[in-house]
Scaffold this active site. Structure first.
Site, PDB file in Angstrom:
ATOM      1  CE  LYS A 244      59.543  -2.377 -54.051  1.00 31.16           C
ATOM      2  NZ  LYS A 244      60.202  -3.519 -53.389  1.00 31.16           N
TER       3      LYS A 244
ATOM      4  CB  THR B  53      63.949  -1.080 -50.586  1.00 35.52           C
ATOM      5  OG1 THR B  53      63.680  -0.865 -51.972  1.00 35.52           O
ATOM      6  CG2 THR B  53      63.208  -2.311 -50.103  1.00 35.52           C
TER       7      THR B  53
ATOM      8  CE1 TYR C 113      66.405  -3.842 -50.540  1.00 36.85           C
ATOM      9  CE2 TYR C 113      67.792  -4.345 -52.426  1.00 36.85           C
ATOM     10  CZ  TYR C 113      66.633  -4.540 -51.712  1.00 36.85           C
ATOM     11  OH  TYR C 113      65.683  -5.427 -52.168  1.00 36.85           O
TER      12      TYR C 113
ATOM     13  CG  HIS D  94      60.751  -7.024 -50.807  1.00 35.39           C
ATOM     14  ND1 HIS D  94      61.516  -5.961 -50.377  1.00 35.39           N
ATOM     15  CD2 HIS D  94      61.514  -7.691 -51.707  1.00 35.39           C
ATOM     16  CE1 HIS D  94      62.693  -6.007 -50.989  1.00 35.39           C
ATOM     17  NE2 HIS D  94      62.718  -7.036 -51.784  1.00 35.39           N
TER      18      HIS D  94
ATOM     19  CB  SER E  80      67.230  -3.365 -58.600  1.00 34.87           C
ATOM     20  OG  SER E  80      68.031  -3.835 -57.529  1.00 34.87           O
TER      21      SER E  80
END
Ligand code: FMN
Length: 383
Positions: A255, A178, A152, A279, A129
């Site tokens: 994603k 994402t 992100y 998610h 992440s």
């Protein structure tokens, strides 16, 4: 290396021996959940386990998975069954990966280094992440298998550029953007707990100044949500993807896709892959379960990009079902953190080994000895 402060995990009594005994008793992935919960502080557990809004989506996803049934073929030579697979040019021991999840050090002092090492050892993909709590360089050095980096879209684009350059230099093989989180959805458990990151857990790959809000407590509000509102760029659209692709030669995976229309747009935008995902039920409450959306999406994509899927995948049979519905790989979210909380790297490794054993057995009993033998005819979706 400096002594890491103690994370939430209470060490299993004694040395590796006690850990081995604990792991030997856990015979399914689901059985890791309770001991993980017992070892973690309640607000950390709520952050891991929680979902958005009514928290009903994970159950709907599970029910959708249970409506997919297998149509096995008999009298097929399954003397040798091999779940090996290929994903974006990388060889995997099985078509399984660890979904990107923030802050693994909430569960174990070694954090992502332990998870990546276990994934590599078990032939699984590891996706770090953007909010990883170990550095990209440490993660890449630890993981024997392919590692991808999830992003992100932050308002501060220079931070993205720097991360991408570091990921490339460290040997990450793909970027995962994402797209289902222009903002982080309200998660009531985190609001009630006023969830705030503990002092010893940081998003170490980002400038501390960008992360300040995640460490500031405010009653009745999750610091994670407030932080995302500050830092995520909610204005990006399909037309911004060109900018991201120009920053890197790495393949781009999107994603959080849930419709065939968006899957086609992703292919047209040059995505090398998509992750069909809810998610973990943590974003749009009331959304269509990823597993329900999967058939229309794989039909629309027609092999033009890799299709991964996540959400409530807990058994080898679950993995076989998503492969039969056209996915190239299955991602595991929370279970990886359960393994980490129970026994660090050894816990994640044992959990992935279980899944591999179950998948191999399911392939044998379904008459599909290799991943390429798994076809749409293997499943029927009950009404
Ligand atoms: C604690 C936690 C943190 C997460 N952090 C991220 C993240 O940083 N980026 C992301 O794209 N998804 C994140 N997710 C979502 C997962 O990637 C994945 O979509 C989801 O957990 C899959 O469902 P499962 O947990 O039922 O397997 C997170 C999920 C959890 C449980």
């Amino acid at each position: 290396m400096a002594q890491l402060p103690t994370a939430g995990r209470v060490p299993v009594q004694g040395s590796g021996h006690g850990e081995e005994q604990t792991l030997a008793r856990l015979l399914t992935v689901a059985e890791y959940e309770e001991p993980a919960r017992a070892r973690l502080p309640a607000p950390v557990w709520d952050f891991l386990a929680g979902a958005s809004g009514t928290e009903t989506l994970p159950r709907a996803v599970r029910q959708a998975l249970d409506r997919v049934r297998l149509r096995p073929s008999v009298l097929v030579d399954v003397d040798r069954v091999d779940p090996a697979a290929e994903l974006l040019g990388a060889a995997l021991g099985m078509p399984v990966g660890i979904a990107p999840m923030a802050y693994h050090r909430l569960c174990d002092p070694q954090g992502e280094v332990a998870t990546a090492r276990a994934a590599g050892a078990q032939g699984a993909l590891f996706i770090a992440s953007i909010f990883a709590s170990r550095t990209l360089e440490e993660i890449a050095a630890a993981g024997a298998g392919p590692c991808w980096l999830q992003l992100y879209w932050l308002r501060r684009r220079e931070a993205l550029i720097q991360l991408i350059a570091r990921a490339e230099a460290a040997g990450f093989r793909a970027l995962v953007l994402t797209v289902d989180a222009p903002q982080v959805a309200r998660r009531l458990r985190d609001d009630r707990n006023a969830f705030t990151l503990p002092d010893h857990v940081h998003a170490v790959n980002l400038d501390p100044e960008l992360m300040t809000a995640s460490h500031v407590r405010q009653d009745g509000r999750s610091a994670i949500v407030r932080h995302a509102r500050e830092q995520f760029d909610a204005s990006i659209t399909w037309s911004d993807l060109g900018w991201l692709r120009r920053q890197t030669s790495l393949p781009l995976v999107l994603k959080g896709i849930l419709t065939s229309e968006d899957a086609r747009r992703a292919v047209d935008a040059g995505a090398a892959g998509i992750v069909v995902s809810n998610h973990g039920g943590r974003q749009l409450d009331g959304a269509i379960p990823a597993i329900t959306a999967l058939p229309e999406i794989t039909a629309a994509v027609r092999g033009r990009c890799a299709v991964l899927v996540d959400g409530e995948l807990r058994t080898g049979v679950d993995v076989l079902k998503v492969l039969a519905l056209g996915a190239d790989a299955a991602l595991l979210g929370r279970p990886a953190l359960w393994g980490l909380a129970v026994a660090g790297e050894a816990g994640v490794s044992a959990l992935l080994a279980l899944l591999r054993e179950e998948l191999t057995e399911a392939m044998a009993l379904a008459g599909r000895p290799r991943v390429r033998d798994v076809d749409r005819g293997l499943v029927r979706v009950l009404g």
